[in-house]
Design a protein around this motif. Sequence first.
Motif, PDB file in Angstrom:
ATOM      1  N   ARG A 207      43.873   4.968  59.069  1.00  0.00           N
ATOM      2  CA  ARG A 207      45.319   4.732  59.145  1.00  0.00           C
ATOM      3  C   ARG A 207      46.014   5.890  59.861  1.00  0.00           C
ATOM      4  O   ARG A 207      46.956   5.690  60.620  1.00  0.00           O
ATOM      5  CB  ARG A 207      45.883   4.532  57.744  1.00  0.00           C
ATOM      6  CG  ARG A 207      45.626   3.128  57.201  1.00  0.00           C
ATOM      7  CD  ARG A 207      46.144   2.956  55.796  1.00  0.00           C
ATOM      8  NE  ARG A 207      46.145   1.533  55.413  1.00  0.00           N
ATOM      9  CZ  ARG A 207      46.216   1.105  54.172  1.00  0.00           C
ATOM     10  NH1 ARG A 207      46.307   1.980  53.185  1.00  0.00           N
ATOM     11  NH2 ARG A 207      46.212  -0.201  53.907  1.00  0.00           N
ATOM     12  N   GLY A 214      39.268  -3.449  59.417  1.00  0.00           N
ATOM     13  CA  GLY A 214      38.988  -4.385  58.342  1.00  0.00           C
ATOM     14  C   GLY A 214      37.726  -3.935  57.635  1.00  0.00           C
ATOM     15  O   GLY A 214      37.043  -3.001  58.072  1.00  0.00           O
ATOM     16  N   GLU A 228      37.349  -5.279  45.947  1.00  0.00           N
ATOM     17  CA  GLU A 228      38.145  -6.466  46.298  1.00  0.00           C
ATOM     18  C   GLU A 228      39.585  -6.310  45.802  1.00  0.00           C
ATOM     19  O   GLU A 228      40.544  -6.635  46.522  1.00  0.00           O
ATOM     20  CB  GLU A 228      37.503  -7.711  45.686  1.00  0.00           C
ATOM     21  CG  GLU A 228      36.120  -8.036  46.225  1.00  0.00           C
ATOM     22  CD  GLU A 228      36.161  -8.837  47.525  1.00  0.00           C
ATOM     23  OE1 GLU A 228      37.272  -9.179  47.972  1.00  0.00           O
ATOM     24  OE2 GLU A 228      35.080  -9.090  48.092  1.00  0.00           O
ATOM     25  N   GLU A 229      39.754  -5.825  44.576  1.00  0.00           N
ATOM     26  CA  GLU A 229      41.099  -5.686  44.007  1.00  0.00           C
ATOM     27  C   GLU A 229      41.894  -4.630  44.778  1.00  0.00           C
ATOM     28  O   GLU A 229      43.089  -4.820  45.043  1.00  0.00           O
ATOM     29  CB  GLU A 229      40.984  -5.313  42.530  1.00  0.00           C
ATOM     30  CG  GLU A 229      40.423  -6.442  41.674  1.00  0.00           C
ATOM     31  CD  GLU A 229      40.122  -6.006  40.249  1.00  0.00           C
ATOM     32  OE1 GLU A 229      39.716  -6.866  39.446  1.00  0.00           O
ATOM     33  OE2 GLU A 229      40.260  -4.793  39.948  1.00  0.00           O
ATOM     34  N   TRP A 230      41.226  -3.526  45.135  1.00  0.00           N
ATOM     35  CA  TRP A 230      41.937  -2.476  45.878  1.00  0.00           C
ATOM     36  C   TRP A 230      42.339  -2.971  47.268  1.00  0.00           C
ATOM     37  O   TRP A 230      43.462  -2.723  47.730  1.00  0.00           O
ATOM     38  CB  TRP A 230      41.049  -1.240  46.003  1.00  0.00           C
ATOM     39  CG  TRP A 230      41.743  -0.096  46.668  1.00  0.00           C
ATOM     40  CD1 TRP A 230      42.620   0.782  46.110  1.00  0.00           C
ATOM     41  CD2 TRP A 230      41.640   0.263  48.062  1.00  0.00           C
ATOM     42  NE1 TRP A 230      43.062   1.679  47.056  1.00  0.00           N
ATOM     43  CE2 TRP A 230      42.483   1.389  48.254  1.00  0.00           C
ATOM     44  CE3 TRP A 230      40.921  -0.246  49.128  1.00  0.00           C
ATOM     45  CZ2 TRP A 230      42.613   1.996  49.494  1.00  0.00           C
ATOM     46  CZ3 TRP A 230      41.056   0.367  50.364  1.00  0.00           C
ATOM     47  CH2 TRP A 230      41.904   1.471  50.535  1.00  0.00           C
ATOM     48  N   CYS A 231      41.433  -3.684  47.939  1.00  0.00           N
ATOM     49  CA  CYS A 231      41.760  -4.223  49.273  1.00  0.00           C
ATOM     50  C   CYS A 231      42.936  -5.190  49.195  1.00  0.00           C
ATOM     51  O   CYS A 231      43.814  -5.197  50.074  1.00  0.00           O
ATOM     52  CB  CYS A 231      40.536  -4.913  49.879  1.00  0.00           C
ATOM     53  SG  CYS A 231      39.243  -3.786  50.448  1.00  0.00           S
ATOM     54  N   ALA A 232      42.966  -6.004  48.128  1.00  0.00           N
ATOM     55  CA  ALA A 232      44.080  -6.949  47.976  1.00  0.00           C
ATOM     56  C   ALA A 232      45.398  -6.197  47.780  1.00  0.00           C
ATOM     57  O   ALA A 232      46.423  -6.551  48.390  1.00  0.00           O
ATOM     58  CB  ALA A 232      43.802  -7.873  46.793  1.00  0.00           C
ATOM     59  N   ARG A 233      45.371  -5.162  46.965  1.00  0.00           N
ATOM     60  CA  ARG A 233      46.602  -4.379  46.725  1.00  0.00           C
ATOM     61  C   ARG A 233      47.068  -3.671  47.986  1.00  0.00           C
ATOM     62  O   ARG A 233      48.262  -3.576  48.266  1.00  0.00           O
ATOM     63  CB  ARG A 233      46.374  -3.341  45.614  1.00  0.00           C
ATOM     64  CG  ARG A 233      46.356  -3.896  44.214  1.00  0.00           C
ATOM     65  CD  ARG A 233      46.572  -2.766  43.193  1.00  0.00           C
ATOM     66  NE  ARG A 233      45.609  -1.691  43.328  1.00  0.00           N
ATOM     67  CZ  ARG A 233      44.413  -1.667  42.747  1.00  0.00           C
ATOM     68  NH1 ARG A 233      44.051  -2.684  41.991  1.00  0.00           N
ATOM     69  NH2 ARG A 233      43.600  -0.647  42.918  1.00  0.00           N
ATOM     70  N   GLU A 234      46.114  -3.161  48.759  1.00  0.00           N
ATOM     71  CA  GLU A 234      46.446  -2.393  49.963  1.00  0.00           C
ATOM     72  C   GLU A 234      46.604  -3.269  51.203  1.00  0.00           C
ATOM     73  O   GLU A 234      46.841  -2.766  52.302  1.00  0.00           O
ATOM     74  CB  GLU A 234      45.343  -1.360  50.235  1.00  0.00           C
ATOM     75  CG  GLU A 234      45.259  -0.247  49.213  1.00  0.00           C
ATOM     76  CD  GLU A 234      46.462   0.678  49.268  1.00  0.00           C
ATOM     77  OE1 GLU A 234      46.926   0.984  50.367  1.00  0.00           O
ATOM     78  OE2 GLU A 234      46.939   1.074  48.189  1.00  0.00           O
ATOM     79  N   ARG A 235      46.442  -4.586  51.004  1.00  0.00           N
ATOM     80  CA  ARG A 235      46.545  -5.551  52.115  1.00  0.00           C
ATOM     81  C   ARG A 235      45.553  -5.216  53.229  1.00  0.00           C
ATOM     82  O   ARG A 235      45.887  -5.227  54.420  1.00  0.00           O
ATOM     83  CB  ARG A 235      47.973  -5.598  52.653  1.00  0.00           C
ATOM     84  CG  ARG A 235      48.962  -6.090  51.618  1.00  0.00           C
ATOM     85  CD  ARG A 235      50.365  -6.204  52.186  1.00  0.00           C
ATOM     86  NE  ARG A 235      51.292  -6.705  51.194  1.00  0.00           N
ATOM     87  CZ  ARG A 235      52.587  -6.908  51.387  1.00  0.00           C
ATOM     88  NH1 ARG A 235      53.095  -6.652  52.579  1.00  0.00           N
ATOM     89  NH2 ARG A 235      53.344  -7.370  50.430  1.00  0.00           N
ATOM     90  N   VAL A 236      44.339  -4.899  52.820  1.00  0.00           N
ATOM     91  CA  VAL A 236      43.242  -4.642  53.748  1.00  0.00           C
ATOM     92  C   VAL A 236      42.387  -5.897  53.843  1.00  0.00           C
ATOM     93  O   VAL A 236      41.951  -6.440  52.816  1.00  0.00           O
ATOM     94  CB  VAL A 236      42.380  -3.458  53.264  1.00  0.00           C
ATOM     95  CG1 VAL A 236      41.145  -3.299  54.140  1.00  0.00           C
ATOM     96  CG2 VAL A 236      43.208  -2.174  53.258  1.00  0.00           C
ATOM     97  N   SER A 237      42.144  -6.370  55.044  1.00  0.00           N
ATOM     98  CA  SER A 237      41.381  -7.606  55.233  1.00  0.00           C
ATOM     99  C   SER A 237      39.896  -7.381  54.957  1.00  0.00           C
ATOM    100  O   SER A 237      39.304  -6.430  55.482  1.00  0.00           O
ATOM    101  CB  SER A 237      41.540  -8.116  56.669  1.00  0.00           C
ATOM    102  OG  SER A 237      42.874  -8.465  56.923  1.00  0.00           O
TER     103      SER A 237
END
Length: 279
Positions: A207, A214, A228-237
């Motif tokens: 960043r 991704g 998976e949960e962290w990627c969802a929170r951080e809007r990481v594909s």
Amino acid sequence: MIISVASGKGGTGKTCVAVSLALLASSRRPGMVQLLDCDVEAPDCNLLVGAEMRPAGEVRLAVPRIDKSRCDFCGKCADFCNYHALAVLPSDVLLFTELCHGCGGCALVCPRGAIGEESRTVGALSRGVKNGLELLEGRLNIGETAAVPVIRALRPMAVRELVVLDSSPGAACPMVETVRWSDFCVLVTEPTLFGLHDLKIAVRVIRKLGIPFGVVVNRDGIGDAGVEEWCARERVSVLLRIPNSMEVARLYSKGVPPIAIPEMESRFAQLLERLEAVA
């Protein structure tokens, strides 16, 4: 287009992903794809490619040459060096060449013009072709610490339509020097606490560099849902999930990439199309 493949943590399958992407792309566009092994401390892409490698040059680094007849041992050169490659004693100057980054700053600050330059070999480049894929490999000499000059020497050799870079693991200078060339970075991780910890560090670096990226989750099914949960929170594909598979591991141990399995080939084909669309 240049795609880099990196990982915060070693052993996540980064090289497996990089080679699979390059082989698949090359099968569709023979002669138009290059794979650069920038993991110069332990290059191993060719374990999966199987090309006959030939020398393509050596990598040399400029280091100081001290003329002690002109030196008054003032110590300004050692004070300037951030890497502690120089130590000035009352009647001598010690040079630790393995620590020198070749910036030339010591020569610039020397008030008596007592410092010149000479070069020494720190690594080597090699080139090979297999089934239309060109593999370029950098290799740091044993005992050397400066990986960046070897990675930098590979850069002018990236000239094809699609270039895949296999980075060193971690988030230090070798990783930065590799991924900063790229149009898109694929970060490979595994669903474990260690994988998540090091993924967070790698994402901060990417960043900061401002490079689109991704995540590929390897060995999906082990560990927990933290990545998976962290990627969802951080809007990481999450671009691809590679299942934890004994068949993949068995093939890999024999030097066969996972795209030899039709289901995996299909998954990597989808990943490649997605990368080509966003990069």
